[in-house]
Design an enzyme around this catalytic site. Structure first.
Site, PDB file in Angstrom:
ATOM      1  N   LYS A   1       0.842  -1.201   0.000  1.00 17.87           N
ATOM      2  CA  LYS A   1       0.000   0.000   0.000  1.00 17.87           C
ATOM      3  C   LYS A   1       0.873   1.244   0.000  1.00 17.87           C
ATOM      4  O   LYS A   1       1.738   1.423   0.850  1.00 17.87           O
ATOM      5  CB  LYS A   1      -0.903   0.041   1.238  1.00 17.87           C
ATOM      6  CG  LYS A   1      -1.913   1.180   1.136  1.00 17.87           C
ATOM      7  CD  LYS A   1      -2.606   1.496   2.438  1.00 17.87           C
ATOM      8  CE  LYS A   1      -1.869   2.487   3.306  1.00 17.87           C
ATOM      9  NZ  LYS A   1      -1.704   3.836   2.731  1.00 17.87           N
TER      10      LYS A   1
ATOM     11  N   GLU B   1      10.422   0.389  10.054  1.00 23.43           N
ATOM     12  CA  GLU B   1      11.439   1.433   9.889  1.00 23.43           C
ATOM     13  C   GLU B   1      10.712   2.730  10.191  1.00 23.43           C
ATOM     14  O   GLU B   1       9.845   3.152   9.433  1.00 23.43           O
ATOM     15  CB  GLU B   1      11.981   1.373   8.461  1.00 23.43           C
ATOM     16  CG  GLU B   1      13.321   2.036   8.335  1.00 23.43           C
ATOM     17  CD  GLU B   1      13.173   3.482   7.984  1.00 23.43           C
ATOM     18  OE1 GLU B   1      13.256   4.316   8.920  1.00 23.43           O
ATOM     19  OE2 GLU B   1      12.949   3.780   6.815  1.00 23.43           O
TER      20      GLU B   1
ATOM     21  N   CYS C   1      13.986   9.996   6.871  1.00 21.31           N
ATOM     22  CA  CYS C   1      13.943   9.475   8.239  1.00 21.31           C
ATOM     23  C   CYS C   1      15.314   9.537   8.901  1.00 21.31           C
ATOM     24  O   CYS C   1      15.416   9.650  10.111  1.00 21.31           O
ATOM     25  CB  CYS C   1      13.377   8.073   8.263  1.00 21.31           C
ATOM     26  SG  CYS C   1      14.078   7.032   7.022  1.00 21.31           S
TER      27      CYS C   1
ATOM     28  N   GLU D   1      11.019  14.564  16.023  1.00 26.84           N
ATOM     29  CA  GLU D   1      11.258  14.492  14.579  1.00 26.84           C
ATOM     30  C   GLU D   1      10.378  15.538  13.894  1.00 26.84           C
ATOM     31  O   GLU D   1       9.170  15.562  14.089  1.00 26.84           O
ATOM     32  CB  GLU D   1      10.902  13.096  14.067  1.00 26.84           C
ATOM     33  CG  GLU D   1      11.171  12.941  12.588  1.00 26.84           C
ATOM     34  CD  GLU D   1      10.909  11.534  12.074  1.00 26.84           C
ATOM     35  OE1 GLU D   1       9.806  11.008  12.320  1.00 26.84           O
ATOM     36  OE2 GLU D   1      11.797  10.969  11.422  1.00 26.84           O
TER      37      GLU D   1
END
Ligand code: NAD
Length: 502
Positions: free
Chosen positions: A192, A267, A301, A402
């Protein structure tokens, strides 16, 4: 020309192409059961590019049955692994043939500079399939010597149907990182895409069919996370889930995957430190640390978003970093040749970054440059001026969380010990970087940093041949490299009695 499942589009760079808009199940595009669609927005000018069908749980069921059937079918199960690799080589060549169209779609839908999409993203996608295609006939078990009475060996078997959920920052590359090892090992897949960037993967789906993969081996869905994503993560007939995205979603996926104890690879996020010691090559440290956070609009990331600089060179480093931002970070139309930074992917991400800018200001950090939206000539688009904050303290939100934008915090340290402790003072552990000309120090610090990856004298220098992944709350398992294959096989042990009698 439009049809129910394809539309002809003309991209801002003048490229015309046929865009599929269906769900790709059993090598065919189909409408979603509900007929619901997702609109894809061009982040550069905020116009709608196209709408694609969005999968719900019913569509996920169909895709999973197609994948299960394909997994059991001899056309895939018994295909000699060398031929399986051959299909992947063919796919890699097709990606190269269609590179300009794929890069055009990626830039249009995601906002990343076209030259990057073409030369880095799409190139890496082809390389990843070729790399793992080469492994297809090299996934071996072992013979284990237990003495003359037993012949014992292991078979490395595919896991079965793999569910894969990917983010929007590298739509095609994230697909390749997950599909490559899964297919090399003989699995079938339901993948997806992120709802924010649904277009390039549908174009790519056509290449799967053209390469000759049997129907059902790769099924590609678009859909919302809470609906299609959750249906994949909790599906009882999916054996493995591989996810890339936020840590918060990763946590939910883990819970959902526990329903049938799926094999899992995650991840997730990061707040990766980059340490610059006083003995570093300063010019290179500035350039790499700039690239490490400002590339891909900071939407990486492993972005090295926390820069820690030894006190004696701190002021000089900040001055040079600011100059580098001014010199390199041309913000604007991602189809222009000289653009370094396009828009953030969506309004939501744009607003999220602006929120952190406000937070930095209100918490008392010093804004060195940026700190606002950057508007193009029409006043449109989700552009952020590259932003640098200094004088941050370790408890500030901008230092801990983040942000996923062109936004860096630069802080100073006095000793090696302090640098290591502060680098590790985070719930994350994805990337990290160390700049020093002292070889011993470089290796010493690399060993002590709690991260899945350490770059010495570079940053964000990922490579499809080298394992990628995190520790702590940055993830579970590894992708890429030979290590990435481990996530997609089971070791079956076979014990053959060679004469032991009861
Ligand atoms: P997200 O984690 O919500 O989405 C990533 C993928 O997960 C998408 O395909 C989404 O549809 C799917 N998803 C979302 N909710 C789900 C659910 N409940 N069940 C199953 N699947 C689900 O990320 P986002 O909202 O797009 O971005 C938010 C933040 O995540 C970013 O600001 C950034 O910090 C981080 N992020 C990290 C990465 C990375 O590469 N590690 C990539 C994208 C975003």
């Amino acid at each position: 020309m439009t049809s129910d499942l394809f539309i002809v589009l003309k991209a801002p760079n003048g490229k015309e192409y046929k865009q599929p808009i269906g769900l790709f199940i059993n090598n065919e595009f189909v409408k979603s059961r509900s007929g619901e669609k997702i609109a894809s927005i061009n982040p550069t000018d905020e116009t709608e590019i196209a709408s694609v069908y969005a999968a719900s749980a019913d569509d996920v069921d169909l895709a999973v049955s197609a994948a299960r059937k394909a997994f059991k079918d001899s056309s895939w199960r018994d295909l000699p692994p060398t031929d399986r690799g051959g299909l992947m080589f063919k796919l890699a060549s097709l990606i190269e043939e269609h590179a300009e169209t794929l890069a055009t779609i990626e830039t249009w839908d995601n906002g990343k500079p076209y030259s990057v999409a073409l030369n880095e993203d799409v190139g890496e996608v082809a390389n990843t399939f070729r790399y793992y295609g080469g492994y297809a006939d090299k996934v071996h078990g072992q013979v284990i010597n237990t003495g003359p009475d037993k012949f014992a060996y292991t078979l490395r078997e595919p896991l079965g149907v793999c569910g894969q959920i990917i983010p929007w920052n590298y739509p095609l590359a994230m697909a390749a990182w997950k599909l490559g090892p899964a297919l090399a090992c003989g699995n079938t897949v339901v993948i997806k895409a992120a709802e924010q960037t649904p277009l390039s993967i549908l174009y790519f789906a056509q290449l799967i069919k053209e390469a000759g993969f049997p129907p059902g081996v790769v099924n590609i869905l678009n859909g919302h996370g809470k609906e299609a994503g959750a249906a994949i993560a909790s599906h009882l007939d999916i054996d493995k889930i591989a996810f890339t995205g936020s840590t918060a979603t990763g946590r939910q996926i883990m819970k959902m995957a526990s329903i049938n104890l799926k094999n899992i690879t995650l991840e997730t996020g990061g707040k990766s430190p980059l340490i610059v010691f006083a003995d570093a090559d300063l010019d290179q440290a500035v350039k790499w640390s700039h690239a490490g956070i400002m590339s891909n609009m900071g939407q990486i990331c492993t972005a090295t978003s926390r820069v820690l600089v030894e006190e004696s060179i701190y002021d000089e480093f900040v001055k040079l970093f600011k100059e580098q931002v001014k010199e390199v970070s041309k913000v604007g139309d991602p189809f222009s040749d000289d653009t370094f930074q396009g828009p953030q992917v969506t309004k939501a991400q744009f607003e999220k970054v602006l929120g952190y800018i406000e937070s930095g200001k209100s918490e008392g950090a010093t804004l060195v440059t940026g700190g606002e939206a950057h508007k193009d000539a029409n006043g449109k688009g989700f552009f952020i001026a590259p932003t640098v904050f200094t004088h941050v303290t370790d408890n500030m939100k901008i230092y801990r969380e983040e942000i996923f934008g062109p936004f860096v915090v630069i802080s100073s340290f006095k000793t090696e010990e302090e640098a290591i402790n502060r680098a590790n003072d985070t719930t994350y552990g994805l990337g990290s970087a160390v700049f020093t000309e002292n070889l011993t120090k470089a290796h010493r610090v690399a060993r002590r940093i709690e991260a899945g990856m350490v770059w010495v004298n570079s940053s964000n220098d990922s490579d499809f041949r080298i394992p990628f992944g995190g520790v702590k709350q940055s993830g579970i398992g590894r992708e890429l490299g030979e290590e990435g294959l481990r996530a997609y096989t089971n070791a079956k042990a076979v014990h053959v009695n060679m004469g032991s009698r009861l």
